[in-house]
Motif scaffolding. Structure first.
Motif, PDB file in Angstrom:
ATOM      1  N   SER A  98      10.391  -2.534  -2.171  1.00 60.19           N
ATOM      2  CA  SER A  98      10.593  -1.536  -3.234  1.00 60.19           C
ATOM      3  C   SER A  98      11.631  -1.961  -4.259  1.00 60.19           C
ATOM      4  O   SER A  98      11.675  -1.413  -5.355  1.00 60.19           O
ATOM      5  CB  SER A  98      11.037  -0.201  -2.619  1.00 60.19           C
ATOM      6  OG  SER A  98      10.111   0.267  -1.667  1.00 60.19           O
ATOM      7  N   GLY A 132       0.804  -1.229   0.000  1.00 62.17           N
ATOM      8  CA  GLY A 132       0.000   0.000   0.000  1.00 62.17           C
ATOM      9  C   GLY A 132       0.832   1.272   0.000  1.00 62.17           C
ATOM     10  O   GLY A 132       0.554   2.218  -0.737  1.00 62.17           O
ATOM     11  N   GLU A 133       1.875   1.300   0.823  1.00 60.78           N
ATOM     12  CA  GLU A 133       2.696   2.512   0.911  1.00 60.78           C
ATOM     13  C   GLU A 133       3.724   2.578  -0.230  1.00 60.78           C
ATOM     14  O   GLU A 133       4.316   3.627  -0.466  1.00 60.78           O
ATOM     15  CB  GLU A 133       3.406   2.595   2.260  1.00 60.78           C
ATOM     16  CG  GLU A 133       2.481   2.582   3.470  1.00 60.78           C
ATOM     17  CD  GLU A 133       1.473   3.723   3.495  1.00 60.78           C
ATOM     18  OE1 GLU A 133       1.690   4.751   2.822  1.00 60.78           O
ATOM     19  OE2 GLU A 133       0.429   3.565   4.173  1.00 60.78           O
ATOM     20  N   LEU A 134       3.918   1.457  -0.892  1.00 65.96           N
ATOM     21  CA  LEU A 134       4.835   1.438  -2.033  1.00 65.96           C
ATOM     22  C   LEU A 134       4.246   2.183  -3.225  1.00 65.96           C
ATOM     23  O   LEU A 134       4.956   2.676  -4.096  1.00 65.96           O
ATOM     24  CB  LEU A 134       5.115  -0.034  -2.387  1.00 65.96           C
ATOM     25  CG  LEU A 134       6.033  -0.399  -3.541  1.00 65.96           C
ATOM     26  CD1 LEU A 134       7.343   0.345  -3.469  1.00 65.96           C
ATOM     27  CD2 LEU A 134       6.274  -1.899  -3.532  1.00 65.96           C
ATOM     28  N   LEU A 135       2.912   2.274  -3.212  1.00 63.29           N
ATOM     29  CA  LEU A 135       2.254   2.862  -4.378  1.00 63.29           C
ATOM     30  C   LEU A 135       2.702   4.288  -4.666  1.00 63.29           C
ATOM     31  O   LEU A 135       2.823   4.678  -5.827  1.00 63.29           O
ATOM     32  CB  LEU A 135       0.723   2.846  -4.187  1.00 63.29           C
ATOM     33  CG  LEU A 135      -0.050   3.459  -5.363  1.00 63.29           C
ATOM     34  CD1 LEU A 135       0.175   2.666  -6.633  1.00 63.29           C
ATOM     35  CD2 LEU A 135      -1.528   3.559  -5.049  1.00 63.29           C
ATOM     36  N   HIS A 136       2.955   5.063  -3.622  1.00 61.92           N
ATOM     37  CA  HIS A 136       3.210   6.482  -3.885  1.00 61.92           C
ATOM     38  C   HIS A 136       4.488   6.696  -4.712  1.00 61.92           C
ATOM     39  O   HIS A 136       4.604   7.700  -5.416  1.00 61.92           O
ATOM     40  CB  HIS A 136       3.230   7.285  -2.588  1.00 61.92           C
ATOM     41  CG  HIS A 136       2.960   8.737  -2.836  1.00 61.92           C
ATOM     42  ND1 HIS A 136       1.789   9.199  -3.402  1.00 61.92           N
ATOM     43  CD2 HIS A 136       3.731   9.842  -2.658  1.00 61.92           C
ATOM     44  CE1 HIS A 136       1.844  10.513  -3.550  1.00 61.92           C
ATOM     45  NE2 HIS A 136       3.008  10.928  -3.110  1.00 61.92           N
ATOM     46  N   SER A 137       5.412   5.746  -4.633  1.00 65.55           N
ATOM     47  CA  SER A 137       6.593   5.850  -5.500  1.00 65.55           C
ATOM     48  C   SER A 137       6.160   5.844  -6.967  1.00 65.55           C
ATOM     49  O   SER A 137       6.688   6.601  -7.794  1.00 65.55           O
ATOM     50  CB  SER A 137       7.560   4.693  -5.226  1.00 65.55           C
ATOM     51  OG  SER A 137       6.930   3.437  -5.386  1.00 65.55           O
TER      52      SER A 137
END
Lengths: 492, 492
Positions: free
Chosen positions: B480, B450-455
């Motif tokens: 990542s 979920g937090e990887l998406l912002h990359s």
């Protein structure tokens, strides 16, 4: 094809010789081979290097259960289930599996399948483009020798320390049982990660730090938040102390650590002296390049020194430009991923130069310049909370002469964060280059921020203008929404 | 200052009137107020909107314990501790707290502190720039009226369905107890998230889908991986089925769902007919704009229609250009974060136009164009595994006429992933625009992505060239690192 010629085992002339088969050496060999160059790797220990057996892999295997338990402990409906201790034997057994039981068969198979030769033994330079392995076998390089031998922990010159056979990062990541009392010296990444891991596995941990806080190279709030968490986990932290002496009477017996506190207001001489008795002692205070016994003296360089390189990782001042220093040995950024990055770039540069293609290693962000080493080095500290940073800290940016603005935000105030963990505590900072309105650095501290870091790495390395970052919408409700808060604060 | 004049409670003329106090309306009001415009928000239900009480917030509060338990269950040393069921009452109590017990005092205080007026009641347009609340109070807008009324679930025209009073997303996120048997109709985000949550909370769940898979608007492997996980969690999934009829004899009693399977190879008419009896039925098959009773007919628009807007979110074809449609009502992207994004842009556009500043809403990625709606919409589905995507799928990019290359990678083969979870299963895809060598879309499916998406959101919205993405080094060992693998596969 040069690569095909290289496949004979008796071949002793190669296009490229790589000293060291850690991740950096492996990646460099892979890139050189992909460029059509015959390549051999010389390794005296295990293929796969420090990272696979005594650093990243086992440490993360030890730490993941710790952070996962901590996170589950902050989730309603799950808290009680994870209130008990970790199953330490299961964690250690998993760590053993992750390191392939300290055997390198898999990695050797990879080298083999990639068409890269392996020579086991200790490689030393013997003049230009020449490497002698174990004093017997002579290898010569048509194009390049790449030193990828990495770094090793250094013991400070404390009386009794070497004789006490303390843990270094190697023993701390590979120990077979949980020490009852563990003293950790050093508040850098290894120190805080191993203090976190062994405390959660059951050790009583005391962390001794010379300075006034943890993680001194990162934003100050990183060390503060990790220190708070270690204290809550039941670890002792003593700052501003120095180890004066170490005693271990019998091998395997308890170790006594004698401390000096720094001079108090009363002046030197009047400082208290005390002792801590523990079962193990981990020294995590610094590293040195593994260049002391690789024959640097045969080409006019100083043994034991860090290698000075340009942005293509070519060692400066070597006639003919055939020597590269890649990974830890060049002291640009002592991190596995950064060594691999340098290896990709140096491998491409070696390939281009071998073909006679002119390259511009001074072209920032080009294919042959490891620009990120200076501008966008990422790092994740796998503690609880996690610490993730990329680029320059506020202090480093100021020292470098940038005109900056620093924007902070409380991560616990982000909806995605407090849904992630009850009582979420964390903090984010971005350092803005006011002249170009791009980011110089970003730091996140908090549970679950490790994967969030890459968003910052793309923004920093991509030099994405703040104006455009407004269009990179964080998904709601994720922790990533802190990006929006940081941009809002910057806008004011 | 107009904003100061607006603070009197009797004030009935404003610069900006906002219909709807969900996140979109709140953000629009905030931006309009920040532009120096007096602003009033009209809300007939709770300030904070669907997201705070019946969507993002409660659904994530229900789902976080599920994913956290699933993740802990894949971590050696912790598996056994979380093998038992979730403490459902604790999860539901937390969900109640997260929604502030369906009270909006906190959000009202925020409006108040922000200097934005609130009028409670049902607002209807009554000709240009005029809104009548509850048929009594007349508000007029000097500059703009922004419709931010959002959307509501739609029940399909199935005999007996409305009478059976099924759950919609509202009841599914706010239910006070765990149904023994839950039938979920619809394989979109609401369907799969609620099936995941209630299954983990103890319900026996059957998920009925008309098409041949889940999450049909995302990359096909997303739905496949979520379907596999739901099956492993013990949920039943039936694809290719249609609900023909619903019966509930008594309120609160069991509900019977009568199914039609689609025509089989034997042709129409020969399909089996079967029934499922459950305790609750959730319908999650679609949404409609809440524009049916807001007086659109008084200005020549069709009640109940989605609002057609330009990139500044101004409704097209309205004389004088005073009407905006922001958030779900414009049907650009039915997501809270995208509504907030539009609100920031529309609020800025309203402010600029009020000052007579010409704006170019057609300037891509500018301050007054919601360009990301078309190019970089992110979405996280909080199932186990998580699904995270931004931009175009491979199929959508092809339909749009781009010359593309699709690169996939098995996430389970990434060191950071298998250290994160034993037996990690997941997949990543990037869709490359071959003509510009930038990313059109990225999808990650797996635990912890979920937090990887912002990359990916930064890369897509930032149009960061692939050549530069090589310098955005993923930290080792994190999930990542899949970025590196994707770039390597692309290079070939």
């Amino acid at each position: 094809m040069a690569a095909t010629e290289a496949s004979g085992a008796a071949q002793d002339e190669y296009d490229v010789i790589v000293l060291g088969a850690g991740p950096t050496g492996e990646n460099l060999a892979d890139r050189a081979h992909a460029a059509g160059l015959s390549t051999v790797v010389v390794e005296t220990e295990l293929v796969g290097g420090e990272c696979s057996y005594w650093a990243c892999m086992p440490s993360k295997a030890l730490l993941r259960p710790v952070t996962s338990r901590a996170e589950a402990g902050r989730v309603p409906g799950l808290k009680d289930a994870v209130a008990g201790p970790l199953d330490a034997p299961a964690v250690l057994a998993h760590r053993d599996a992750v390191t392939s039981y300290w055997k390198d068969d898999g990695q050797v198979r990879w080298l083999d399948s990639a068409g890269i030769d392996l020579v086991r033994g200790h490689g030393r330079l013997a003049g230009p483009r020449r490497v002698v392995v174990d004093g017997e076998r002579v290898l010569t390089a048509r194009h390049a020798v790449a030193v990828c031998t990495g770094s090793r922990p250094v013991l400070p010159p404390v009386p009794g320390l070497a004789e006490a056979r303390p843990w270094t990062s190697r023993e701390a990541t590979s120990a077979k049982s949980v020490p009852g009392r563990l003293v950790v010296v050093g508040g850098g990444v290894v120190g805080v990660e191993m203090a976190t891991a062994w405390r959660a596995l059951g050790s009583s941990v005391t962390l001794l730090v010379r300075g006034d806080g943890l993680l001194p190279r990162m934003e100050p709030f990183a060390g503060r938040l990790v220190a708070e968490a270690l204290a809550e986990a039941g670890a002792y932290l003593r700052t501003g102390v120095e180890v004066r002496e170490v005693r271990r009477e019998a091998p395997g017996g308890p170790v006594t650590v004698v401390l000096d506190s720094p001079p108090g207001p009363g002046g030197p001489g009047g400082t208290p002296r005390d002792e801590i008795v523990a079962d193990e002692l981990l020294i995590a205070t610094g590293r040195a390049p593994r260049t002391d016994d690789i024959g640097l003296e045969t080409i006019g360089l100083s043994p034991g020194s860090w290698l000075d390189v340009d942005d293509s990782c070519r060692v400066t001042g070597v006639t003919g430009g055939w020597l590269y220093g890649v990974g830890d040995v060049n002291h640009r950024a002592l991190l596995t991923h950064q060594g691999k990055y340098q290896a990709r770039i140096a491998g491409a540069a070696i390939g281009a130069r071998a073909r006679g293609v002119p390259i511009l290693e001074t072209d920032p962000w080009g294919a042959h310049a490891a620009t990120a080493d200076r501008r966008a080095v990422p790092q994740v500290v796998f503690t609880d909370p996690e610490v993730a940073s990329v680029g320059l800290t506020a202090a480093a940016a100021e020292r470098a002469g940038y005109r900056t603005r620093v924007v902070d935000h409380d991560l616990g105030a982000v909806a995605g964060a407090f849904l992630y963990a009850d009582g979420y505590r964390g903090r984010a900072r971005m350092v803005v280059d006011l002249d170009r309105e791009v980011l110089l650095g970003v730091t996140f501290v908090g549970p679950g921020v490790g994967e969030l870091l890459h968003s910052a790495s793309v923004a920093v390395a991509g030099e994405v203008p703040l104006e455009r970052l407004w269009h990179a919408v964080p998904s709601y409700p994720t922790i990533s929404e802190v990006w929006l808060r940081l941009l809002e604060s910057y806008r004011g």
